[in-house]
Design a protein around this motif. Sequence first.
Motif, PDB file in Angstrom:
ATOM      1  N   LEU A  45       0.808  -1.218   0.000  1.00  0.00           N
ATOM      2  CA  LEU A  45       0.000   0.000   0.000  1.00  0.00           C
ATOM      3  C   LEU A  45       0.840   1.267   0.000  1.00  0.00           C
ATOM      4  O   LEU A  45       0.427   2.278  -0.573  1.00  0.00           O
ATOM      5  N   THR A  46       1.998   1.235   0.633  1.00  0.00           N
ATOM      6  CA  THR A  46       2.821   2.446   0.674  1.00  0.00           C
ATOM      7  C   THR A  46       3.412   2.782  -0.687  1.00  0.00           C
ATOM      8  O   THR A  46       3.747   3.932  -0.953  1.00  0.00           O
ATOM      9  N   SER A  47       3.494   1.791  -1.583  1.00  0.00           N
ATOM     10  CA  SER A  47       4.007   2.066  -2.922  1.00  0.00           C
ATOM     11  C   SER A  47       2.905   2.060  -3.982  1.00  0.00           C
ATOM     12  O   SER A  47       3.101   2.564  -5.077  1.00  0.00           O
ATOM     13  N   SER A  48       1.765   1.492  -3.668  1.00  0.00           N
ATOM     14  CA  SER A  48       0.648   1.390  -4.618  1.00  0.00           C
ATOM     15  C   SER A  48      -0.669   1.635  -3.901  1.00  0.00           C
ATOM     16  O   SER A  48      -1.408   0.690  -3.620  1.00  0.00           O
ATOM     17  N   PRO A  49      -0.974   2.896  -3.582  1.00  0.00           N
ATOM     18  CA  PRO A  49      -2.219   3.156  -2.853  1.00  0.00           C
ATOM     19  C   PRO A  49      -3.445   2.611  -3.577  1.00  0.00           C
ATOM     20  O   PRO A  49      -3.577   2.768  -4.784  1.00  0.00           O
ATOM     21  N   ALA A  50      -4.284   1.970  -2.822  1.00  0.00           N
ATOM     22  CA  ALA A  50      -5.491   1.345  -3.361  1.00  0.00           C
ATOM     23  C   ALA A  50      -6.672   2.306  -3.273  1.00  0.00           C
ATOM     24  O   ALA A  50      -6.604   3.361  -2.635  1.00  0.00           O
TER      25      ALA A  50
END
Length: 142
Positions: A45-50
């Motif tokens: 999540l910290t690199s690819s926010p959902a």
Amino acid sequence: MYNEDKPLIVTIDDDPIILNTILSILKPYYRVCPFDSGETALKFLTSSPADLILLDCNMPGMSGFEVMDSVKNNILISEIPILFLTGKEDHNSEILALEKGAADYLRKPIEPEVLLTRVRQQLELQRYRKHLEALVEKKRKT
């Protein structure tokens, strides 16, 4: 390959059957990234926010509440709506989840139409909120 136009939903549950069930329900409509632990999901999540998180309450390692606290305390991902999933009939957990900022609380076993409807509603609310924030920001600049 993922269609980038589809919202991204992260599912976090230690039960592979639940993860597969969610994946089969949502995949025709959304990009779905399943994780079996909170720790690995948070790294993602910290690199690819959902656009939305489906989160099990009770998991080994980090509990769902601990994962939610980590999400809410990270400015980069704190606005992602969280739908809690649980097999427990514990109303105190439901109240706590909602008080801590969960957008919704669903009980297992998962009813496909209920899950799809709740996910769709939360994504729509998130789109409206972002649109309103953009309008306010535009108005503020003029």
